[in-house]
Structure formats: C-alpha cells, structure tokens
Design a protein around this motif. Structure first.
Motif, PDB file in Angstrom:
ATOM      1  N   HIS A  19      93.300  -9.879 -43.664  1.00 30.32           N
ATOM      2  CA  HIS A  19      92.732 -10.567 -44.815  1.00 30.32           C
ATOM      3  C   HIS A  19      93.307  -9.999 -46.111  1.00 30.32           C
ATOM      4  CE1 HIS A  19      89.787 -12.886 -47.085  1.00 30.32           C
ATOM      5  NE2 HIS A  19      89.461 -11.764 -47.755  1.00 30.32           N
ATOM      6  N   ALA A  20      93.464  -8.652 -46.123  1.00 33.84           N
ATOM      7  CA  ALA A  20      93.999  -8.020 -47.334  1.00 33.84           C
ATOM      8  C   ALA A  20      95.451  -8.427 -47.569  1.00 33.84           C
ATOM      9  CB  ALA A  20      93.868  -6.493 -47.216  1.00 33.84           C
ATOM     10  N   VAL A  21      96.232  -8.523 -46.492  1.00 30.62           N
ATOM     11  CA  VAL A  21      97.653  -8.876 -46.627  1.00 30.62           C
ATOM     12  C   VAL A  21      97.797 -10.295 -47.131  1.00 30.62           C
ATOM     13  CG1 VAL A  21      99.756  -9.316 -45.316  1.00 30.62           C
ATOM     14  CG2 VAL A  21      98.475  -7.216 -44.940  1.00 30.62           C
ATOM     15  N   ARG A  22      96.898 -11.205 -46.703  1.00 29.36           N
ATOM     16  CA  ARG A  22      96.998 -12.608 -47.140  1.00 29.36           C
ATOM     17  C   ARG A  22      96.818 -12.718 -48.654  1.00 29.36           C
ATOM     18  NH1 ARG A  22      93.425 -15.814 -42.535  1.00 29.36           N
ATOM     19  NH2 ARG A  22      95.024 -15.723 -40.880  1.00 29.36           N
ATOM     20  N   ASN A  23      96.019 -11.872 -49.223  1.00 29.67           N
ATOM     21  CA  ASN A  23      95.753 -11.940 -50.663  1.00 29.67           C
ATOM     22  C   ASN A  23      96.664 -11.015 -51.475  1.00 29.67           C
ATOM     23  OD1 ASN A  23      93.629 -13.750 -50.208  1.00 29.67           O
ATOM     24  ND2 ASN A  23      92.192 -12.079 -49.791  1.00 29.67           N
ATOM     25  N   ALA A  82      87.552  -0.334 -29.014  1.00 35.43           N
ATOM     26  CA  ALA A  82      88.373  -1.544 -29.140  1.00 35.43           C
ATOM     27  C   ALA A  82      87.767  -2.518 -30.139  1.00 35.43           C
ATOM     28  CB  ALA A  82      88.520  -2.221 -27.775  1.00 35.43           C
ATOM     29  N   THR A  83      86.412  -2.602 -30.157  1.00 38.63           N
ATOM     30  CA  THR A  83      85.734  -3.502 -31.110  1.00 38.63           C
ATOM     31  C   THR A  83      85.972  -3.030 -32.533  1.00 38.63           C
ATOM     32  OG1 THR A  83      84.061  -4.000 -29.444  1.00 38.63           O
ATOM     33  CG2 THR A  83      83.515  -4.482 -31.736  1.00 38.63           C
ATOM     34  N   LYS A  84      85.854  -1.723 -32.755  1.00 32.19           N
ATOM     35  CA  LYS A  84      86.082  -1.194 -34.107  1.00 32.19           C
ATOM     36  C   LYS A  84      87.527  -1.414 -34.546  1.00 32.19           C
ATOM     37  CE  LYS A  84      82.523   2.403 -33.734  1.00 32.19           C
ATOM     38  NZ  LYS A  84      82.264   3.867 -33.705  1.00 32.19           N
ATOM     39  N   SER A  85      88.488  -1.231 -33.639  1.00 31.96           N
ATOM     40  CA  SER A  85      89.905  -1.435 -33.987  1.00 31.96           C
ATOM     41  C   SER A  85      90.160  -2.893 -34.347  1.00 31.96           C
ATOM     42  CB  SER A  85      90.797  -1.041 -32.798  1.00 31.96           C
ATOM     43  OG  SER A  85      90.648   0.324 -32.506  1.00 31.96           O
ATOM     44  N   ALA A  86      89.527  -3.814 -33.657  1.00 29.11           N
ATOM     45  CA  ALA A  86      89.716  -5.246 -33.949  1.00 29.11           C
ATOM     46  C   ALA A  86      89.191  -5.576 -35.333  1.00 29.11           C
ATOM     47  CB  ALA A  86      89.012  -6.084 -32.890  1.00 29.11           C
ATOM     48  N   GLU A  87      88.056  -4.980 -35.734  1.00 25.22           N
ATOM     49  CA  GLU A  87      87.504  -5.227 -37.061  1.00 25.22           C
ATOM     50  C   GLU A  87      88.439  -4.695 -38.140  1.00 25.22           C
ATOM     51  OE1 GLU A  87      83.675  -3.489 -37.045  1.00 25.22           O
ATOM     52  OE2 GLU A  87      82.740  -5.042 -35.789  1.00 25.22           O
ATOM     53  N   VAL A  88      89.009  -3.504 -37.918  1.00 23.96           N
ATOM     54  CA  VAL A  88      89.949  -2.937 -38.909  1.00 23.96           C
ATOM     55  C   VAL A  88      91.154  -3.838 -39.058  1.00 23.96           C
ATOM     56  CG1 VAL A  88      91.480  -1.012 -39.368  1.00 23.96           C
ATOM     57  CG2 VAL A  88      89.167  -0.585 -38.519  1.00 23.96           C
ATOM     58  N   ILE A  89      91.694  -4.320 -37.944  1.00 20.96           N
ATOM     59  CA  ILE A  89      92.884  -5.188 -38.005  1.00 20.96           C
ATOM     60  C   ILE A  89      92.559  -6.474 -38.730  1.00 20.96           C
ATOM     61  CG2 ILE A  89      94.459  -6.549 -36.557  1.00 20.96           C
ATOM     62  CD1 ILE A  89      94.287  -4.280 -34.490  1.00 20.96           C
ATOM     63  N   ARG A  90      91.339  -7.024 -38.519  1.00 21.43           N
ATOM     64  CA  ARG A  90      90.932  -8.263 -39.165  1.00 21.43           C
ATOM     65  C   ARG A  90      90.869  -8.064 -40.673  1.00 21.43           C
ATOM     66  NH1 ARG A  90      86.401  -8.666 -36.667  1.00 21.43           N
ATOM     67  NH2 ARG A  90      87.288  -9.394 -34.698  1.00 21.43           N
TER      68      ARG A  90
END
Length: 957
Positions: free
Chosen positions: A829-833, A817-825
């Motif tokens: 960030h990529a979508v914002r830019n 779950a921790t790894k999935s949260a990092e990927v989503i984060r």
C-alpha cells in the motif's frame, strides 16, 4: 630442310647406326658442309653458300661469292661452335696467285680478307670449347696460328708453332681442351703419319697469344715425348685437295678428360677410350698418346678396293668420327662403323650412284649429331642405344666386372654373365668363386651340385648352397628345408673333422663354428629350424656335438628346448633363472603351470620380480582351478602385488583375488579387502554380484551383508543381518540416509523381528528410543492381542506429548505467517502511494547525460536510467529465450500505428501498445540493474573487460 619420316623399328630391332636423308635438293653440286649448334652451312659448286637457321629452315641465307669477285676454288670452310662465324680458305688458281683466307661475320654476308693468312691454306681449326676466343688454325704447310674473332673480324693472328720445323707438313687435324676446373691444357695436332700431344698450364687465359708458353716448351724436343709416329709416308709440298677429319675427340661432362680420341694415319687407326683403360699418368699429367691402341681397318668393299695397289691411298679411310664405343670411317663409297672394343664391323653403309660418293663425315661439336654429304645430298646418322652390346663384348673378353657394369642390371644379361663366369672359374679350378656365381644363376641345381660333389670340395659345395639359398623366397619351403639340412650336415662334418684332428681349440675351429651359428641365425634358416626343430636337434645329436648343441640353442634363443630339458631333469631353479634372464613373457606363460606346481614360491618370486613385463590377465588361465593351500596363497601374494603395488584395476584380476579369499582364506581377510575397496558400487574394482554369489555359496554372512549393502539391496541385507547380529541389522538399516521411507521400512522390519520373534516388549520399547522414524503406533500391530496397555503406557504418553508439541509449533508458525502477510500488505500500500521527484539536472546513471531528454525509468532505490541505456545494459544478461521474446515484443511494438492503437483496446481498457510496453517493462525494468538479483548473478564478471585490461593497466601506470 627436314628429315624424311621413317617408321621407327622396335628398340631391340633398330641397328646401332641408322642413316636418314635430309630433305634438301641442291641446285648445284655440294662441295663443303659444316654444322654447329644445329646451324648448317653449305657451299656449292656455283660459288653459293647457304646458311640455314633451324628456326627458319624454309628461308636460308644465301651468299653468292661471285658477287664479291671471288673466283678462286674453295678448299675448305670452318664454322665456329655457335654456328655464326665462318672461315673460308681458297687455293690459288696458279702459282702467280697466292692462297687466300676469308671471314664471314654474322648478319654480314660480305667476306672479309684475313690478310695475315694470305698465302696459307687452312686445313684444320681448333675452336675453343667454351665458344670463346682464341682459337688455333693449322695450315697445309704445318704452321699453327693463334687468332681471335673480335668486333666482326679475325684479329691478333700470330704463328705459335711449326709442326714440320721447316718441312712442309699438312695438318690433318687440330684440337685443344682444358681439363675441368683446371689450368691444364692439351693440344693435339694430327698429320698423315704422326699425332702430336702438347700439354702445359695456362694460368691466365687473358694473355695473348695464349698458347705460346705451351709450344715454346716443346721447341727443343724432337723425340717421341711430343708425338707418336704411326705412318710410313707423309704428303709434302703444296696441298690443294680437301682434307678429311684425321683426328676426332669426344668430350665428356662426366669425366675429367675426353671419353675417346681417334686418329687416322696412313697405316692404321689409333684409338684411346676411357672404357678400355684410363689415360696413363706420368708425373701427375695424363698421357693420352701412351694409352692409344691400334685398330685394324675393316675390309674394303668392292667399290673402295683398288686391285692394282691394295695399299693405295684410295683404299684408306679418308675421314673419321669417334663415338662412345665406335669409330665411323669414311671410305671411297661407304661409311663403316668399327667397334673400339673388339674391332668388329657393326655397320656398313654403301652409297650408290644416285646418292653420290660421300665427300666427308662431320660432327656438330655442340649437339653431337653426325652428318655426311655427297655432291647430291645431305645425310644424317643417328646413334641408337650404342652401348647395347658392350656387356657382350667384355663378356667375350672374360672381363666380367665391366660386363656386369654395362649390363644395366638386366636380369637376362646378368644370368648369362654369371653363368659364363662360373664356368670360367670352374675351368681355372677356382671352385669357390665358381660356386658363388653358379648360385646366382638358374642353372640346374642337381647338375651344379653334382659337379662339386664329384671334385669332393665341401667348401665350394657349401658356398654354392649358401648362395643358392640366398636367392630363394620365403615361400620356397621345400627347397629351403633341403638346403638347410644339407648345409647343417656339411657344417657338422667340417666341425667333426676338425675335432677328430684335435683342432677344437684353434682359431680355424672357432671361426667355422661362428660361421655355422651365423648361418643358423639367418631369418630363413631360423624359421626352417623352428619348423623342423626335432630333425635338426637329432642331426646335431647324431654327430655327438653336445657343446655346440647347447651353444646353438642359446644363440638361436631356443629357450623352449633349454627350459624343457631343465624341467625334465628336475632343475626347476635353473629353468626359472633362464626364464628371468630372457625376460620373455610368452615363455613364462608357457611354463608357469609346471613351475607353479613344482616350486610355487620361487615361481611367484620370479613373476613379482618381472614387474609389468607380465600381464596378469593372460596368466590367470594358466593358474589351475584346483589349487593346494600353498599354491593358492602364493598366487594370492602375486595378485595382491599386482593390485596394491602395480595398481592393476582390471576386473578379472580382482574377481580372481576375491575367489581366492573366499575359498582359501578366512572371512576376515575377505572383509579387509572388501572394506578397502569402499562402498561405492561404481568405484569398486571387483564384480559385486559375482562376489555375492561366492559369499552366499560359502555362507559368508558378514561379507554377504556388506555386498548386499553396496548393491543397495537393503532389505536383503537387513534380513540376513537380523539372523546374524541385531546391532549389525540396525546399522545396516541406517545406511539409506537419503531415503526416509526405505529407512523406516527397514527399521520396522527389525522391530517386527524384535516383537514377534523375541516377544520382548521391553526391548521393543528401547528400540523406539533408537529410531525417531518408528512410533508406538507403527509397532502396535506387531504385538499379540493379550498384551495390556500397561506395557505401553509410558510410550503412549510420550508419543502424545510429542504430538502436542508439534501442534504448538505449527500454531506458532501460522501466527508468524499471518503477521508477515500483514506487513507485506502495508508495504504494498505504501509503495502504491510513493512518488519520485525528477529534477531537470538529474542524469542517467549509465551514460551520465540529462535524464529528461529521452524516455527513462526510475527505481525505488533512486537509480535512474534512460530507456535505451537500460535496454543496452540488461540485454546481454538475459537468457536466450528472454532475448528472443524481447526482440519479438519490440518488433510488434514498432508495427503498431496510432490508428491501430485506437482500435485495439482490450476488454480491460488497455491498448495493445500499452500491453506490449508493459511486457517489455516486465523484462527490462522488473528490478534495478544495480540493486536487483541480476547484479548478484553477474558478480563473477570483471569490472574491466578482458580486451581492455592491458590498456587500462597502462593508463593507471
């Protein structure tokens, strides 16, 4: 010209004939009057003729004959059926001037001379019934002319016959008519002592002259084939007086010939009337002359009577008019009506000096109205309910058939007719006919019955009683009972009398017996017999007629009596056979208890063969509550047939079957039935609670456990199963698959029983392996304090190992779950830019127009849409609340002006317009219409709308 208004009398009090004076006062004495189609033409002594149209009575047309230099005396005038064409005949002033005939056309008051008839006095005219030419004219010398009215003049005049054959004979009446839908024509010519009848065919009515063929066939005939002679003397020579109507014919639209013909001769009145008898037929032709009967003249009044010469012409009727059943006669100073049927005088109307003496009585040939006129006035006769006494006249003549025909089904009249006919037949010793008619009357029942008893005629008495009973109502119970019992006695006596003479094999006996059985099957009789069954059977038995008694019960379908006799005699098989033949479920229901007790197998076989004719629910109360084993098994067999073969699903049937299984069968049979019904409490056909009560009462544990289970009473089921079979308890505890808590509770209940009741630690440890819901820590409290940990060492170690494995599993899931949260984060960030490049050539994906011309949306997937196109596409797919919210947001957005926008900035620095736009974007642009979840939801919508499918299909072809 109108009638005086008279107060009408009640219908029954009105005379048959009534006279009313026409509201017309002539300014000169009336000499002649004609009426046709309700148009009245009046000739007066001052040479004036009035033509009165009913549509304009106040303004009659006046024709002054003196204006046209006509001084001759008017002898007669004739009006055609239309009331428009008028023929006048004038008698000469002296021997030097000939008689003249003139014609007055419609709307042309000037009389026209009819040159061809100069020297003739017209005494009678026979107009065509169809109001068309040609017509016939009769003269004072016996000549018959045929003529036509064409183009406002009388033309084509030709003499077609001479009735006197050279001798001057006055024609006093002239009529002709065609039979309906026929070429057959009849011509009647009346003189003072003879009535001539000419008949023949006129196939072509267009030929002129039309009547020559008929008259030519009679030229050589001089016998009474042509005429009937009734008078003694005939006026001869020149005739200058006014002729009365000596011939009157009443035509009918309902008969193929006239209803009545009346002829007035010097010696009497001759009448034909269809009511008395139809015309005599000779060689296919009707002969009306032979059918005429004489009628005596009524006695003259004092004014009409000439004492010096009773047979004087002054005493004879001068004119007549025939109606349906009467003849109106015009005498010197009165009008009398004589009945054609009985020659009775029914009306005598005397004219006084104020009214004047009657000159003539005439009839409107179209309207049928009757008129009479004097020099001083015009009178009209009304005919009121003329046939009111016809039935009585025929009754006096003992013609009962015609009397009934003219009674108009009036109950009071029919009562009189039937009573008179009954008396007439009795007097003539026609006793059975008399009895039948007595039965149709209200005559004293006792008196009439006594009449037939005294003459000792059982047939007549039976006829009377049968007829009398047919007039009774179903509520006349006492009368019906008396008549039925009396008639049964008569029938039995007649049958017994024939048997005494050894005639039981004859047709007479069989016919009488059949009549008796038919009588007994009549509804009223049958109801009476059913209510008085014992009395009827006792009566039949007293006559020793056992054969007819049995036959009667069968015909009457009185199977109660038959079956009861069979049961009383121990013939149960015969009784069942009778039941099966009748297919009467009510009879089965009545006798099932007795037959089931005597022969259960045959009775159940009969019920099974009856199939769905029987309603097992209605039969259940008939089954005794205390059954022997054999009867119980037979009833079970029937109910199993109803359930398995006939597919009855009614609760009472299944409950009764369960009770039979419980009380009379082993538990295995009951379990077989219960398991066959399934475990869904909503689909089983029996009442589980009722069945459980019976099973608990009889201590049927396995069935009780099954019933507890389908009622979801798992704790009770497990508690009972623990006492019976531990394995059954375990399987029962596993039943609530969807309820983990309940299942664990049930297993703990079993574990508690195993530990405490059996005190078997080893079995308890094995029990833990069978259920993954129960752990060692759950059952430890059940063990006694003296048990050492050595007994649980293995189980505790295994439980700790399982907990350790579960902790490791949770740790791995947390890392993932921790790894999935990092990927989503990182993706956020990529979508914002991320940016998208819009070219001038880019098009809207929906409308394919240039994208940059209007507001648009661009999605990460690359699809681009105009804002309005996306709105139109996404709106139909929204839910109703979302549609409503979208409409409200758009409405609010449209109401915000620029000034409002500047003043309505929120605490976050975002204007109200931007907030509304953001909310709208959340609804319509949260995802691509093609790539988002919405497209998946709409996968069942066809690409081509249903309304356009045929159109597209044709385009593809």
């Amino acid at each position: 010209m109108a009638h005086h208004q008279q107060q009408p009398l009640p219908k029954r009090e009105q005379p048959i004939f009534s006279k009313s004076k026409v509201n017309f006062i002539p300014n000169s004495p009336i000499t002649h009057l004609c009426v046709s189609s309700n148009r009245i033409t009046i000739a007066m002594l001052n040479k004036t003729i009035l033509k009165i149209d009913p549509k304009d009575q106040e303004h009659p047309e006046e024709i002054n004959l003196q204006k046209y230099d006509i001084d001759a005396k008017l002898s007669n005038m004739f009006l055609d059926p239309t009331g428009q064409h008028l023929i006048l005949t004038f008698s000469p002033k002296d021997s030097l001037n000939p008689a003249e005939v003139m014609y007055i056309a419609p709307k042309d008051p000037k009389p026209k001379d009819v040159v061809a008839l100069k020297g003739h006095i017209i005494t009678a005219v026979a107009w065509n019934q169809d109001f068309e030419s040609p017509f016939l004219l009769g003269t004072s010398k016996g000549a018959v002319f045929e003529g036509e009215i064409l183009n406002g003049d009388v033309k084509n005049l030709k003499q077609v016959y001479d009735i006197g054959k050279g001798n001057s004979t006055v024609i006093c009446g002239l009529e002709f008519f065609f039979l309906p839908r026929s070429t057959k024509c009849y011509i009647f010519i009346a003189t003072s002592k003879r009535l001539y009848q000419f008949r023949g065919n006129i196939p072509y009515r267009e030929e002129r002259p039309m009547f020559t063929g008929i008259f030519n066939s009679y030229i050589s005939q001089t016998s009474e084939e042509t005429y009937k002679e009734f008078g003694q003397n005939s006026p001869t020579g020149n005739w200058t007086g006014q002729a009365g109507n000596k011939l009157s014919i009443l035509h009918s639209s309902n008969l193929p010939y006239p209803r009545a013909i009346a002829y007035l001769s010097d010696s009497g009145l001759m009448v034909f009337n269809h009511v008395l008898s139809p015309p005599v037929t000779e060689n296919g032709d009707e002969d009306f002359l032979s059918s005429m009967v004489p009628i005596s003249y009524p006695k003259s009044s004092e004014d009409d009577y000439n004492a010096s010469n009773p047979q004087s012409v002054c005493n004879l009727p001068r004119s007549l008019m025939v109606t349906d059943y009467h003849v109106l006669l015009l005498l010197k100073s009165s009008v009398k009506a004589v009945s054609i049927l009985n020659e009775g005088l029914v009306y005598d109307d005397n004219y006084n000096e104020v009214q004047g003496r009657p000159l003539n009585i005439i009839k409107d040939p179209v309207r049928g109205t009757i008129w009479c006129y004097t020099e001083r006035g015009v009178f009209r006769y009304a005919v009121n309910d003329e046939d009111r006494s016809v039935w009585k006249i025929f009754l006096d003549k003992a013609d009962f058939v015609k009397s009934r025909e003219y009674s108009k089904h009036d109950a009071d009249k029919l009562e009189v007719i039937h009573l008179k006919q009954a008396e007439h037949c009795f007097a003539n010793k026609e006793y059975e006919m008399s009895a039948m008619y007595y039965g149709m009357t209200k005559a004293s029942f006792e008196e009439v019955a006594l009449k037939f008893v005294q003459i000792d005629d059982s047939h007549a008495l039976k006829t009377f009683l049968l007829k009398k009973m047919s007039t009774l109502k179903s509520t006349d119970l006492t009368k019906i009972t008396v008549l039925v019992m009396w008639l049964i006695e008569i029938y039995l006596n007649e049958l017994g009398s024939l048997r005494d003479f050894g005639k039981q094999s004859t047709a007479e006996y069989n016919t009488l017996r059949e009549q008796f059985l038919v009588f007994m099957t009549q509804p009223l009789v049958k109801d009476c017999v059913v209510k008085n069954k014992k009395a009827v059977y006792d009566l039949m038995a007293s006559h020793g007629d056992q054969e007819n008694l049995v036959h009667f019960t069968l015909v009457m379908r009185d199977f109660d009596e038959v079956i009861e006799n069979n049961i009383a005699n121990g013939l149960y098989g015969v009784a069942l056979s009778t039941l099966q033949k009748q297919k009467d479920a009510q009879l089965y229901s009545k006798y099932i208890p007795v037959l089931l007790d005597k022969d259960p197998k045959a009775t159940i076989d009969a019920l099974i063969s009856g199939g769905r004719m029987h309603n097992p629910i209605k039969l259940l109360p008939k089954f005794s509550s205390k059954l022997d084993d054999d009867t119980a098994k037979q009833i079970t067999r029937y109910l199993e047939h109803c359930v398995n073969s006939l597919r009855y699903v009614d609760l009472p049937i299944h409950d009764y079957l369960v009770s039979l299984y419980v009380y009379y069968y082993s538990e295995d049979s009951l379990m077989s039935y219960l398991e066959g019904q399934g475990t869904d409490v909503n689909r089983v056909r029996y009442d589980p609670k009722y069945a459980l009560m019976l099973c608990l009462e009889k201590k049927l544990n396995y069935a009780s456990i099954h019933l507890y289970t389908i009622l979801c009473l798992y704790e009770e089921a497990v508690s009972l199963a623990i006492q019976v079979d531990l394995e059954l308890a375990k399987s029962t505890a596993s039943k609530p698959e969807d309820d983990v808590e309940t299942r664990k509770k049930l297993w703990l209940k079993i574990a508690k029983h195993v530990v405490k009741e059996k005190n078997d630690i080893k079995q308890a440890m094995e029990f833990l392996k069978q259920c993954d819901l129960v752990k060692i820590e759950d059952i430890l409290p059940f063990f006694p304090n003296f048990v050492t940990i050595e007994h649980f060492k293995e189980a505790i170690c295994q439980s700790l190992q399982e907990y350790n494995q579960h902790i490791q599993t949770l740790k791995r899931e947390m890392d993932e779950a921790t790894k999935s949260a990092e990927v989503i984060r990182d993706e956020i960030h990529a979508v914002r830019n991320r940016c998208a490049v819009i070219r001038a050539t880019d098009q809207c994906t929906l409308c394919e127009n240039t994208l940059l011309i209007r507001n648009f949306y661009v999605f990460p997937c690359g699809h681009k849409f105009h804002a309005d196109c996306l709105m139109s596409e996404i709106f139909p797919t929204l839910s109703q609340p979302r549609k409503k919210l979208l409409n409200e947001l758009q409405k609010k957005l449209g109401e915000i002006t620029l000034n409002q926008e500047a003043l309505s900035t929120s605490s976050t620095g975002i204007s109200s317009r931007d907030q509304l736009k953001s909310s709208i974007d959340d609804i319509i642009a949260s995802e691509c219409v093609y790539c988002g979840d919405n497209m998946i939801k709409l996968i069942d919508i066809p690409f081509i709308p249903q309304g356009d499918y045929e159109k597209v299909q044709k385009e593809w072809e």
